[in-house]
Design an enzyme around this catalytic site. Structure first.
Site, PDB file in Angstrom:
ATOM      1  N   ASP A 185       8.085  -6.126   8.081  1.00 38.42           N
ATOM      2  CA  ASP A 185       6.897  -6.967   7.869  1.00 38.42           C
ATOM      3  C   ASP A 185       7.326  -7.730   6.529  1.00 38.42           C
ATOM      4  O   ASP A 185       7.328  -7.563   5.553  1.00 38.42           O
ATOM      5  CB  ASP A 185       5.693  -6.281   7.393  1.00 38.42           C
ATOM      6  CG  ASP A 185       4.608  -6.761   6.878  1.00 38.42           C
ATOM      7  OD1 ASP A 185       4.276  -7.824   7.853  1.00 38.42           O
ATOM      8  OD2 ASP A 185       4.000  -6.408   5.787  1.00 38.42           O
TER       9      ASP A 185
ATOM     10  N   GLU B  50       7.798  -9.856  12.167  1.00 33.97           N
ATOM     11  CA  GLU B  50       6.202 -10.541  12.408  1.00 33.97           C
ATOM     12  C   GLU B  50       6.536 -11.938  12.208  1.00 33.97           C
ATOM     13  O   GLU B  50       7.208 -12.573  11.494  1.00 33.97           O
ATOM     14  CB  GLU B  50       5.695 -10.244  11.134  1.00 33.97           C
ATOM     15  CG  GLU B  50       4.091 -10.697  11.285  1.00 33.97           C
ATOM     16  CD  GLU B  50       2.958 -10.191  10.248  1.00 33.97           C
ATOM     17  OE1 GLU B  50       2.695  -9.190  10.417  1.00 33.97           O
ATOM     18  OE2 GLU B  50       3.041 -10.931   9.323  1.00 33.97           O
TER      19      GLU B  50
ATOM     20  N   ASP C 233       2.493  -2.668   3.717  1.00 30.46           N
ATOM     21  CA  ASP C 233       3.631  -3.362   4.280  1.00 30.46           C
ATOM     22  C   ASP C 233       4.544  -2.372   5.064  1.00 30.46           C
ATOM     23  O   ASP C 233       4.983  -3.063   6.053  1.00 30.46           O
ATOM     24  CB  ASP C 233       4.452  -4.141   3.138  1.00 30.46           C
ATOM     25  CG  ASP C 233       3.563  -4.833   2.166  1.00 30.46           C
ATOM     26  OD1 ASP C 233       3.233  -5.919   2.362  1.00 30.46           O
ATOM     27  OD2 ASP C 233       3.014  -4.327   1.247  1.00 30.46           O
TER      28      ASP C 233
END
Length: 176
Positions: free
Chosen positions: A7, A68, A141
Site C-alpha cells: 500500500d 495499489e 496502511d
C-alpha cells in the site's frame, strides 16, 4: 501462492505477505510499515522505501508483488507521493523478475469486503477475520497491504484465465 502486498505512501508504505490459494484458508506471513520522515528530502525517502521493500523481498521471497494502482485524488501532492512510492515497489520487484500486479482500491475493497465502497474499518475487520488474527493490523496502511495480497490471491486465477483466453483469441486472429 505467496504475495507481497504494498500500500504505497511516502510517509507510511504498508507491506504485508499472505500465502494461500483461492478458495482455501490464507496465512499471514508478515505485516508492517516502511516509514519515512515527512521532513526528509524526497530522494532520501525513496531510498528508505526501496531498502524497506528490498528487506521484505529478501525475508519473504514472494512470487508476486501486488501494488495499489494509483488513482486520481483531489490532492495532487498526495497522489504524487503515492505514485513515487508505487514506482519504487514496482522497480524492486521487476529488478528481481517478480511479476507485479496492480489493483485499484475499489477492486481490493470489493474482493475483501464485498463492497467497493467499504471504509478502512470494514477492510481491517475483514482482513482480521480472513487471516484469523486477534486484532486488525495497525496502522490501516498495514491492513490495506494485506488486503491487496488477499485480493490478488483470490483474483489471480480469473485474471490468468482471461489472459489465456485473450492470447488464444489473438493467436486465432493472426493465423486466419
Amino acid at each position: 501462492m505467496r504475495v507481497l502486498g504494498v500500500d504505497p505512501g511516502l510517509t507510511r508504505c504498508g507491506v504485508g505477505v499472505v500465502e494461500g490459494v483461492a478458495g482455501r484458508s490464507l496465512t499471514m506471513l508478515g505485516v508492517g510499515v516502511v516509514r519515512t520522515p515527512a521532513d526528509a528530502e524526497l530522494g532520501l525517502r525513496l531510498i528508505a522505501i526501496e531498502r524497506g521493500i528490498e528487506e521484505w523481498l529478501d525475508a519473504h521471497r514472494p512470487e508476486v508483488v501486488a501494488v495499489e494502482r494509483v488513482f486520481s485524488q483531489h490532492n495532487v501532492r498526495t497522489v504524487m507521493g503515492t505514485a513515487q512510492a508505487s514506482a519504487v515497489a514496482m522497480l524492486c520487484a521487476s529488478r528481481r523478475g517478480i511479476p507485479v500486479a496492480l489493483h485499484t482500491p475499489s477492486e481490493v475493497k470489493a474482493a475483501v469486503t464485498g463492497s467497493g465502497r467499504a471504509d478502512k474499518a470494514q477492510v481491517g475487520a475483514m482482513v482480521t477475520r480472513l487471516l484469523r488474527l486477534d486484532a486488525p493490523p495497525k496502522p490501516a496502511d498495514a491492513a490495506d497491504a494485506l488486503a491487496l495480497a488477499i485480493c490478488h490471491i483470490w483474483r489471480a486465477p480469473a485474471l490468468n484465465r482471461l489472459q489465456q483466453a485473450h492470447a488464444q483469441h489473438s493467436v486465432r486472429k493472426v493465423t486466419r
